[in-house]
Scaffold this active site. Structure first.
Site, PDB file in Angstrom:
ATOM      1  N   GLY A  42     -18.881  26.272 -33.985  1.00 32.75           N
ATOM      2  CA  GLY A  42     -19.897  26.274 -32.944  1.00 32.75           C
ATOM      3  C   GLY A  42     -20.860  25.128 -33.152  1.00 32.75           C
ATOM      4  O   GLY A  42     -20.513  24.096 -33.720  1.00 32.75           O
ATOM      5  N   CYS A  43     -22.085  25.312 -32.701  1.00 33.26           N
ATOM      6  CA  CYS A  43     -23.104  24.267 -32.783  1.00 33.26           C
ATOM      7  C   CYS A  43     -23.246  23.759 -34.217  1.00 33.26           C
ATOM      8  O   CYS A  43     -23.501  24.527 -35.136  1.00 33.26           O
ATOM      9  CB  CYS A  43     -24.439  24.820 -32.294  1.00 33.26           C
ATOM     10  SG  CYS A  43     -25.785  23.650 -32.478  1.00 33.26           S
ATOM     11  N   PHE A  44     -23.077  22.457 -34.398  1.00 33.29           N
ATOM     12  CA  PHE A  44     -23.135  21.917 -35.759  1.00 33.29           C
ATOM     13  C   PHE A  44     -24.517  22.031 -36.377  1.00 33.29           C
ATOM     14  O   PHE A  44     -24.642  22.025 -37.597  1.00 33.29           O
ATOM     15  CB  PHE A  44     -22.578  20.502 -35.860  1.00 33.29           C
ATOM     16  CG  PHE A  44     -23.050  19.484 -34.864  1.00 33.29           C
ATOM     17  CD1 PHE A  44     -24.326  19.473 -34.331  1.00 33.29           C
ATOM     18  CD2 PHE A  44     -22.174  18.491 -34.449  1.00 33.29           C
ATOM     19  CE1 PHE A  44     -24.731  18.512 -33.426  1.00 33.29           C
ATOM     20  CE2 PHE A  44     -22.560  17.516 -33.547  1.00 33.29           C
ATOM     21  CZ  PHE A  44     -23.849  17.533 -33.035  1.00 33.29           C
TER      22      PHE A  44
END
Length: 174
Positions: free
Chosen positions: A11-13
């Site tokens: 997902g979002c880094f």
């Protein structure tokens, strides 16, 4: 001094840096993009869904201090391994969960860990995180690096508001 790399997409880094960054033996955690077919993509290009890239982190670590196996175990505890179509509030291929391996040893370690997680019964749904060969990794723009340190209020609000922190509390800290 030994040095290896691990690449994980979850997902979002922004939310994938802190859990690794604070562990002994971690030399560097870089937010970036991998798995696509455009060289040096931008955040906007990746977000458009046209490059095939996934947001990921590249972790440089000392295997004499922390093993790849330990990194994989940390990885599972940051993700929903039953959601193939994104992670939490972030949807689409650029947010899919992937363990990218760079050696046969990493591949075998990741596959065995995934099998153990599935067999554990922790999740009722199948573990769908894919395990794929590493591809070129491109660092994200500077403003994405170390986001949890640069923008702690935004980072904390995002990780809570996206549902990630609640999921981790429910499934991993219970």
């Amino acid at each position: 001094m030994a040095e290896e790399k691990a690449i994980f997409a979850g997902g979002c880094f922004w939310c994938m840096v802190k859990p690794f960054d604070q562990m002994p033996g971690i030399k560097k955690v870089v937010s970036g993009y991998t798995g696509g077919d455009v060289e040096n993509p931008t955040y906007e290009q990746v977000g458009s869904g046209t490059t095939g890239h996934t947001e990921a982190v590249e972790i440089t670590f000392d295997p004499d201090i922390i093993s790849y196996q330990q990194l994989v175990e940390i990885y599972w505890q940051q993700t929903d391994p039953t959601d193939a179509f994104g992670q939490f509030a972030d949807r689409g291929d650029s947010y899919r969960p992937v363990i990218f391996y760079s050696s046969d040893e990493q591949k075998l370690t990741a596959e065995a860990s995934k099998e153990r997680l599935q067999a554990s019964g922790r999740f009722k749904e199948p573990i769908v995180t894919t395990i794929e060969p590493a591809q070129p990794f491109y660092p994200a723009e500077d403003y994405h690096q170390d986001f949890y340190r640069k923008n702690p209020a935004h980072y904390n609000a995002y990780s809570e508001g996206s549902g990630r922190k609640g999921f981790i509390r429910q499934h991993w800290q219970a």
